[in-house]
Design a protein around this motif. Structure first.
Motif, mmCIF file in Angstrom:
data_model
loop_
_atom_site.group_PDB
_atom_site.id
_atom_site.type_symbol
_atom_site.label_atom_id
_atom_site.label_comp_id
_atom_site.label_asym_id
_atom_site.label_seq_id
_atom_site.Cartn_x
_atom_site.Cartn_y
_atom_site.Cartn_z
ATOM 1 N N VAL A 28 55.471 26.821 -33.827
ATOM 2 C CA VAL A 28 55.640 26.878 -32.382
ATOM 3 C C VAL A 28 54.583 27.847 -31.863
ATOM 4 C CG1 VAL A 28 57.180 27.490 -30.478
ATOM 5 C CG2 VAL A 28 58.122 26.486 -32.565
ATOM 6 N N PHE A 29 53.788 27.399 -30.892
ATOM 7 C CA PHE A 29 52.724 28.220 -30.316
ATOM 8 C C PHE A 29 53.068 28.531 -28.869
ATOM 9 C CE2 PHE A 29 50.829 25.442 -33.483
ATOM 10 C CZ PHE A 29 50.183 26.353 -34.305
ATOM 11 N N ALA A 30 52.908 29.780 -28.488
ATOM 12 C CA ALA A 30 53.103 30.190 -27.097
ATOM 13 C C ALA A 30 51.747 30.622 -26.557
ATOM 14 C CB ALA A 30 54.101 31.340 -27.018
ATOM 15 N N LEU A 31 51.287 29.966 -25.495
ATOM 16 C CA LEU A 31 49.994 30.279 -24.878
ATOM 17 C C LEU A 31 50.250 30.882 -23.506
ATOM 18 C CD1 LEU A 31 49.431 27.942 -26.982
ATOM 19 C CD2 LEU A 31 47.623 27.211 -25.466
ATOM 20 N N ASN A 32 49.650 32.030 -23.229
ATOM 21 C CA ASN A 32 49.787 32.573 -21.878
ATOM 22 C C ASN A 32 48.938 31.722 -20.927
ATOM 23 O OD1 ASN A 32 47.147 33.503 -22.278
ATOM 24 N ND2 ASN A 32 47.648 35.654 -21.934
ATOM 25 N N THR A 33 48.907 32.081 -19.656
ATOM 26 C CA THR A 33 48.223 31.239 -18.665
ATOM 27 C C THR A 33 46.725 31.132 -18.940
ATOM 28 O OG1 THR A 33 48.082 33.141 -17.189
ATOM 29 C CG2 THR A 33 49.897 31.621 -16.831
ATOM 30 N N THR A 34 46.109 32.200 -19.418
ATOM 31 C CA THR A 34 44.679 32.166 -19.709
ATOM 32 C C THR A 34 44.391 31.204 -20.859
ATOM 33 O OG1 THR A 34 44.541 34.469 -19.002
ATOM 34 C CG2 THR A 34 42.655 33.592 -20.207
ATOM 35 N N ALA A 35 45.131 31.346 -21.950
ATOM 36 C CA ALA A 35 44.948 30.447 -23.092
ATOM 37 C C ALA A 35 45.334 29.014 -22.717
ATOM 38 C CB ALA A 35 45.756 30.931 -24.289
ATOM 39 N N GLY A 36 46.344 28.862 -21.853
ATOM 40 C CA GLY A 36 46.746 27.528 -21.403
ATOM 41 C C GLY A 36 45.645 26.851 -20.601
ATOM 42 N N ALA A 37 44.952 27.618 -19.769
ATOM 43 C CA ALA A 37 43.831 27.056 -18.998
ATOM 44 C C ALA A 37 42.702 26.633 -19.937
ATOM 45 C CB ALA A 37 43.327 28.070 -17.975
ATOM 46 N N ALA A 38 42.454 27.418 -20.972
ATOM 47 C CA ALA A 38 41.425 27.046 -21.951
ATOM 48 C C ALA A 38 41.844 25.793 -22.712
ATOM 49 C CB ALA A 38 41.174 28.205 -22.912
ATOM 50 N N TRP A 39 43.106 25.699 -23.074
ATOM 51 C CA TRP A 39 43.638 24.514 -23.775
ATOM 52 C C TRP A 39 43.417 23.272 -22.919
ATOM 53 C CZ3 TRP A 39 45.417 22.513 -28.186
ATOM 54 C CH2 TRP A 39 46.225 21.384 -28.147
ATOM 55 N N ASP A 40 43.739 23.376 -21.633
ATOM 56 C CA ASP A 40 43.542 22.243 -20.731
ATOM 57 C C ASP A 40 42.064 21.867 -20.629
ATOM 58 O OD1 ASP A 40 46.245 22.127 -20.231
ATOM 59 O OD2 ASP A 40 46.120 23.154 -18.289
ATOM 60 N N ALA A 41 41.204 22.871 -20.636
ATOM 61 C CA ALA A 41 39.768 22.626 -20.497
ATOM 62 C C ALA A 41 39.193 21.905 -21.710
ATOM 63 C CB ALA A 41 39.028 23.947 -20.275
ATOM 64 N N CYS A 42 39.925 21.912 -22.805
ATOM 65 C CA CYS A 42 39.456 21.262 -24.045
ATOM 66 C C CYS A 42 40.084 19.889 -24.236
ATOM 67 C CB CYS A 42 39.792 22.136 -25.250
ATOM 68 S SG CYS A 42 39.011 23.724 -25.238
ATOM 69 N N SER A 43 40.615 19.299 -23.191
ATOM 70 C CA SER A 43 41.283 17.999 -23.359
ATOM 71 C C SER A 43 40.312 16.925 -23.841
ATOM 72 C CB SER A 43 41.968 17.574 -22.061
ATOM 73 O OG SER A 43 41.021 17.487 -21.020
ATOM 74 N N ASN A 44 39.023 17.096 -23.545
ATOM 75 C CA ASN A 44 37.970 16.221 -24.063
ATOM 76 C C ASN A 44 36.931 17.116 -24.731
ATOM 77 O OD1 ASN A 44 38.940 13.685 -22.965
ATOM 78 N ND2 ASN A 44 38.373 14.519 -20.963
ATOM 79 N N PRO A 45 36.193 16.591 -25.713
ATOM 80 C CA PRO A 45 35.148 17.422 -26.317
ATOM 81 C C PRO A 45 34.217 17.952 -25.235
ATOM 82 C CG PRO A 45 35.444 15.403 -27.583
ATOM 83 C CD PRO A 45 36.278 15.264 -26.338
ATOM 84 N N THR A 46 33.876 19.227 -25.336
ATOM 85 C CA THR A 46 33.083 19.880 -24.299
ATOM 86 C C THR A 46 32.281 21.015 -24.918
ATOM 87 O OG1 THR A 46 33.201 20.867 -22.096
ATOM 88 C CG2 THR A 46 34.980 21.434 -23.623
ATOM 89 N N THR A 47 31.670 21.779 -24.059
ATOM 90 C CA THR A 47 30.903 22.948 -24.491
ATOM 91 C C THR A 47 31.571 24.197 -23.948
ATOM 92 O OG1 THR A 47 29.530 22.916 -22.512
ATOM 93 C CG2 THR A 47 28.732 21.650 -24.427
ATOM 94 N N LEU A 48 31.126 25.345 -24.396
ATOM 95 C CA LEU A 48 31.655 26.597 -23.873
ATOM 96 C C LEU A 48 31.414 26.677 -22.367
ATOM 97 C CD1 LEU A 48 32.957 29.343 -24.186
ATOM 98 C CD2 LEU A 48 30.727 30.254 -24.878
ATOM 99 N N ALA A 49 30.240 26.250 -21.912
ATOM 100 C CA ALA A 49 29.949 26.249 -20.474
ATOM 101 C C ALA A 49 30.916 25.333 -19.733
ATOM 102 C CB ALA A 49 28.509 25.825 -20.224
ATOM 103 N N GLY A 50 31.247 24.177 -20.330
ATOM 104 C CA GLY A 50 32.193 23.250 -19.712
ATOM 105 C C GLY A 50 33.586 23.845 -19.631
ATOM 106 N N VAL A 51 34.015 24.539 -20.693
ATOM 107 C CA VAL A 51 35.324 25.201 -20.677
ATOM 108 C C VAL A 51 35.346 26.259 -19.584
ATOM 109 C CG1 VAL A 51 36.889 26.700 -21.988
ATOM 110 C CG2 VAL A 51 35.818 24.738 -23.113
#
Length: 166
Positions: A31-54
């Motif tokens: 079970v993983f708990a992500l705070n809002t910052t990590a959750g936003a990063a998780w959402d940003a990785c929904s498709n393969p991307t770059t650090l700049a894209g995240v």
């Protein structure tokens, strides 16, 4: 740096009202708990991307003050828990430089527990998932007030007067 999520097959993802996430990996019993910052990063990785894209995605969806250092820290936290994979070089500053630069935005946090540990914590906390390990007796309801005493009986009627004899 290129970033993509690991397979989400077998993951149950719950977004909480505050923007944090709870991710359950039933296959690996985590079970993983992500705070809002990590959750936003998780959402940003929904498709393969770059650090700049995240970074750009987090700026749009989470906070315009997000910079590449914060996005990279979030990605690395997710990577530590095998939720994303990365390739390419990291531009990591020292942790001290990173924390000094972040300022008011919450540092990304990804906590992981086994499902067994999560159940134990839930039981210990007395959650609705199971009984509390130390039951607390419920107070007994107050007793109803006693009934009022019966009303006094009226005195019996006087005996009938004797009839005069003729």
């Amino acid at each position: 740096m290129k970033v993509e999520r690991v397979s989400t097959e077998g993951l149950v993802i719950n977004q909480l009202p505050d923007g944090s996430r709870v991710i359950v990996d039933e296959k690996n019993e985590q079970v993983f708990a992500l705070n809002t910052t990590a959750g936003a990063a998780w959402d940003a990785c929904s498709n393969p991307t770059t650090l700049a894209g995240v970074t750009e995605n987090m700026q749009r969806s989470f906070d315009p003050q997000v910079d590449e250092d914060l996005a990279e820290e979030a990605i690395l936290r997710l990577q530590e828990k095998n939720l994303v994979k990365t390739s390419g070089l990291s531009s990591r500053a020292t942790r001290r430089e990173f924390v000094a630069a972040v300022g008011s935005i919450a540092l990304p946090l990804v906590a992981a527990l086994s499902i067994g540990e999560q159940r134990a914590y839930a039981l210990f906390a007395g959650s609705k998932g199971g009984p509390s390990p130390t039951p607390v007796p419920l107070p007994k309801p107050p007793l109803p007030p006693p009934p009022p005493p019966p009303a006094p009986k009226p005195p019996p009627p006087p005996p009938p007067a004797p009839k005069p004899k003729p």
